[in-house]
Scaffold this motif. Structure first.
Motif, mmCIF file in Angstrom:
data_model
loop_
_atom_site.group_PDB
_atom_site.id
_atom_site.type_symbol
_atom_site.label_atom_id
_atom_site.label_comp_id
_atom_site.label_asym_id
_atom_site.label_seq_id
_atom_site.Cartn_x
_atom_site.Cartn_y
_atom_site.Cartn_z
ATOM 1 N N GLY A 252 28.546 23.768 10.617
ATOM 2 C CA GLY A 252 29.858 23.159 10.438
ATOM 3 C C GLY A 252 29.797 21.682 10.125
ATOM 4 O O GLY A 252 30.620 21.162 9.356
ATOM 5 N N GLU A 253 28.810 20.986 10.696
ATOM 6 C CA GLU A 253 28.738 19.536 10.532
ATOM 7 C C GLU A 253 28.060 19.114 9.238
ATOM 8 O O GLU A 253 28.313 18.014 8.733
ATOM 9 N N ASP A 254 27.187 19.955 8.705
ATOM 10 C CA ASP A 254 26.410 19.563 7.520
ATOM 11 C C ASP A 254 27.202 19.868 6.260
ATOM 12 O O ASP A 254 27.104 20.936 5.676
ATOM 13 N N ARG A 255 27.986 18.928 5.812
ATOM 14 C CA ARG A 255 28.797 19.122 4.605
ATOM 15 C C ARG A 255 27.968 18.978 3.333
ATOM 16 O O ARG A 255 28.472 19.204 2.235
ATOM 17 N N ALA A 256 26.685 18.569 3.491
ATOM 18 C CA ALA A 256 25.786 18.476 2.338
ATOM 19 C C ALA A 256 24.900 19.710 2.251
ATOM 20 O O ALA A 256 23.834 19.671 1.672
ATOM 21 N N ARG A 257 25.361 20.823 2.860
ATOM 22 C CA ARG A 257 24.584 22.045 2.923
ATOM 23 C C ARG A 257 23.808 22.289 1.626
ATOM 24 O O ARG A 257 24.255 21.875 0.560
ATOM 25 N N SER A 258 22.581 22.893 1.757
ATOM 26 C CA SER A 258 22.408 24.154 2.471
ATOM 27 C C SER A 258 21.729 23.973 3.837
ATOM 28 O O SER A 258 20.935 23.070 4.035
ATOM 29 N N VAL A 259 22.034 24.944 4.732
ATOM 30 C CA VAL A 259 21.443 25.016 6.060
ATOM 31 C C VAL A 259 20.576 26.261 6.132
ATOM 32 O O VAL A 259 20.932 27.316 5.612
ATOM 33 N N LEU A 260 19.425 26.133 6.788
ATOM 34 C CA LEU A 260 18.494 27.246 6.957
ATOM 35 C C LEU A 260 18.175 27.410 8.430
ATOM 36 O O LEU A 260 17.912 26.436 9.128
ATOM 37 N N PHE A 261 18.215 28.658 8.920
ATOM 38 C CA PHE A 261 17.712 28.939 10.267
ATOM 39 C C PHE A 261 16.688 30.049 10.179
ATOM 40 O O PHE A 261 16.779 30.939 9.335
ATOM 41 N N HIS A 262 15.679 29.988 11.062
ATOM 42 C CA HIS A 262 14.597 30.976 10.961
ATOM 43 C C HIS A 262 13.882 31.116 12.287
ATOM 44 O O HIS A 262 13.947 30.241 13.162
ATOM 45 N N CYS A 263 13.164 32.239 12.436
ATOM 46 C CA CYS A 263 12.213 32.423 13.524
ATOM 47 C C CYS A 263 10.871 32.770 12.899
ATOM 48 O O CYS A 263 10.508 32.196 11.873
ATOM 49 N N THR A 264 10.120 33.694 13.470
ATOM 50 C CA THR A 264 8.815 34.031 12.903
ATOM 51 C C THR A 264 8.913 35.194 11.922
ATOM 52 O O THR A 264 8.426 35.113 10.796
ATOM 53 N N ALA A 265 9.535 36.275 12.330
ATOM 54 C CA ALA A 265 9.698 37.412 11.428
ATOM 55 C C ALA A 265 11.038 37.390 10.700
ATOM 56 O O ALA A 265 11.247 38.150 9.769
ATOM 57 N N GLY A 266 11.959 36.546 11.162
ATOM 58 C CA GLY A 266 13.273 36.455 10.518
ATOM 59 C C GLY A 266 14.147 37.665 10.772
ATOM 60 O O GLY A 266 15.005 37.988 9.940
ATOM 61 N N LYS A 267 13.974 38.323 11.917
ATOM 62 C CA LYS A 267 14.687 39.577 12.110
ATOM 63 C C LYS A 267 15.459 39.670 13.439
ATOM 64 O O LYS A 267 16.542 40.244 13.468
ATOM 65 N N ASP A 268 14.937 39.112 14.526
ATOM 66 C CA ASP A 268 15.565 39.270 15.838
ATOM 67 C C ASP A 268 16.399 38.040 16.208
ATOM 68 O O ASP A 268 17.624 38.094 16.207
ATOM 69 N N ARG A 269 15.731 36.935 16.509
ATOM 70 C CA ARG A 269 16.466 35.703 16.802
ATOM 71 C C ARG A 269 17.293 35.259 15.597
ATOM 72 O O ARG A 269 18.466 34.886 15.731
ATOM 73 N N THR A 270 16.691 35.334 14.435
ATOM 74 C CA THR A 270 17.421 35.027 13.198
ATOM 75 C C THR A 270 18.499 36.059 12.939
ATOM 76 O O THR A 270 19.599 35.727 12.483
ATOM 77 N N GLY A 271 18.208 37.321 13.237
ATOM 78 C CA GLY A 271 19.178 38.382 13.021
ATOM 79 C C GLY A 271 20.439 38.178 13.831
ATOM 80 O O GLY A 271 21.559 38.369 13.336
ATOM 81 N N TRP A 272 20.292 37.765 15.109
ATOM 82 C CA TRP A 272 21.496 37.536 15.907
ATOM 83 C C TRP A 272 22.224 36.277 15.443
ATOM 84 O O TRP A 272 23.456 36.239 15.446
#
Length: 368
Positions: A252-272
């Motif tokens: 919400g705060e980054d109006r200059a997006r893009s924003v990326l979020f990740h974990c190791t496999a990109g499936k569980d923590r990232t999935g939620w």
């Protein structure tokens, strides 16, 4: 719940998938937030619209220049699709087209233009990289009000430690300005992120403060239970609440997006993280689940390579750790209802996202 079991399961699953990593629908809406733009109705006539790139070799960042386009726009007579400033496909209210021979690009964008109402700007959800297999756009989905989540604003991924210089240059051109790392400290230390030049790196450790974990599941059933317990901990654990609040606040705060979020496999923590974002934006539960389960497809080759190196009995235990399954995601939603009563209350009480912030998030990330 034994955190030693559930967090070891998650961490080991992530480590295993990383080892060989480089080798739209309707629903009841029962888990959707009720606050915000409930009465909004979109001017976008498309009920479905997708762009799918032809497969490139595994681990390759090279585009083939061939794309399949599909759409449904009830109430229209004519749809025109443009790429690179020229018309590449035409059709009626429902259609499918294969477009070939387009020049190489970091991402090939298509403008879906109906003869009435607003259009859509879409690309293939997967961003092909040499050093990651599950890097994809969080957007391109339709909400229950007929709006669409913008593409090119938020990305989700597996680990970034194997990104090549070409990958990093691509992410810089894609305007990745903020990177949220959802991994534990030992993961971050062992496989430090590589982030594009100029990007802000933020630690948002979902399992922070959980201590050291040594116990592993011994049977497939124990592995499944460990994964569902992990999903519940992502919702109710203090580390999870803090981390996902950081991510949603940061988007919400980054109006200059893009924003990326990740974990190791990109499936569980990232999935939620992505499930919470899409649900907050009003995307139907069935669509959220389909996005969540897509990790099984994107990670198929890597997961199969891991299992092929294990004895059969051990592979049977590890497979549930490498998978994403509906019951894992359902455990997260069940925990939301148990702990908070509704997704609205989870957003506000668990993550600190009030109705004003939610309304602004929707204004920023939705079109139509």
């Amino acid at each position: 719940m034994k955190k030693a079991v559930l967090l070891t399961a998650t961490a080991v699953a992530s480590a295993l998938t990383a080892t060989l990593a480089v080798a739209p629908a309707t629903a009841s809406g029962r888990d959707l937030p009720r606050s915000g733009d409930r009465g909004h109705r979109s001017g976008i006539p498309f009920t479905e619209a997708t762009v799918t790139a032809a497969d490139a070799p595994a681990g390759s960042a090279t585009a083939t220049g061939s794309f399949t386009l599909a759409w449904k726009a009830p109430g229209t007579r004519h749809v025109e699709i443009r790429a690179n400033g020229r018309v590449v496909a035409r059709g009626g209210a429902e259609g499918r087209a294969v477009v070939t021979g387009l020049p190489a690009a970091d991402r090939q964008w298509f403008e879906f233009r109906p003869d009435r109402g607003e259009g859509l700007r879409l690309a293939d959800r997967l961003v092909k990289l040499e050093g990651a297999v599950n890097f994809r756009d969080a957007g391109g989905y339709r909400t229950t009000t007929g709006q669409w989540v913008k593409m090119g604003e938020v990305y989700r991924s597996d680990a970034l430690n194997r990104l090549t210089p070409a990958d990093l240059a691509k992410l810089q051109r894609l305007r990745v300005r903020t990177v949220f790392d959802l991994r534990m400290q030992d993961e971050r230390t062992k496989d430090a992120d590589r982030v594009p030049a100029g990007a802000r790196y933020v630690v948002a450790d979902v399992f922070a403060g959980s201590g050291s974990f040594e116990t592993m599941p011994r049977t497939p059933d124990e592995a499944v239970r460990a994964m569902t317990d992990a999903e519940r901990a992502m919702v109710s654990g203090e580390g999870g609440k803090k981390a996902y609040a950081q991510v949603l606040d940061g988007i919400g705060e980054d109006r200059a997006r893009s924003v990326l979020f990740h974990c190791t496999a990109g499936k569980d923590r990232t999935g939620w993280a992505n499930a919470a974002l899409l649900t907050a934006l009003g995307v139907p539960r069935a669509t959220v689940e389909a996005d969540y389960l897509a990790s099984n497809d994107y990670r198929r080759a890597a997961n199969e390579a891991v299992l092929a190196h294990l004895p059969a009995a051990q592979a049977a235990v590890y497979k549930p750790l490498l998978d994403v399954r509906p019951e894992y995601l359902n455990a997260g939603y069940d925990e939301v209802r148990t702990a908070h009563g509704s997704f609205d209350r989870y957003l506000e009480d668990g993550l600190g996202i009030d109705s004003r912030e939610l309304k602004q998030l929707r204004k920023d990330l939705l079109v139509g």
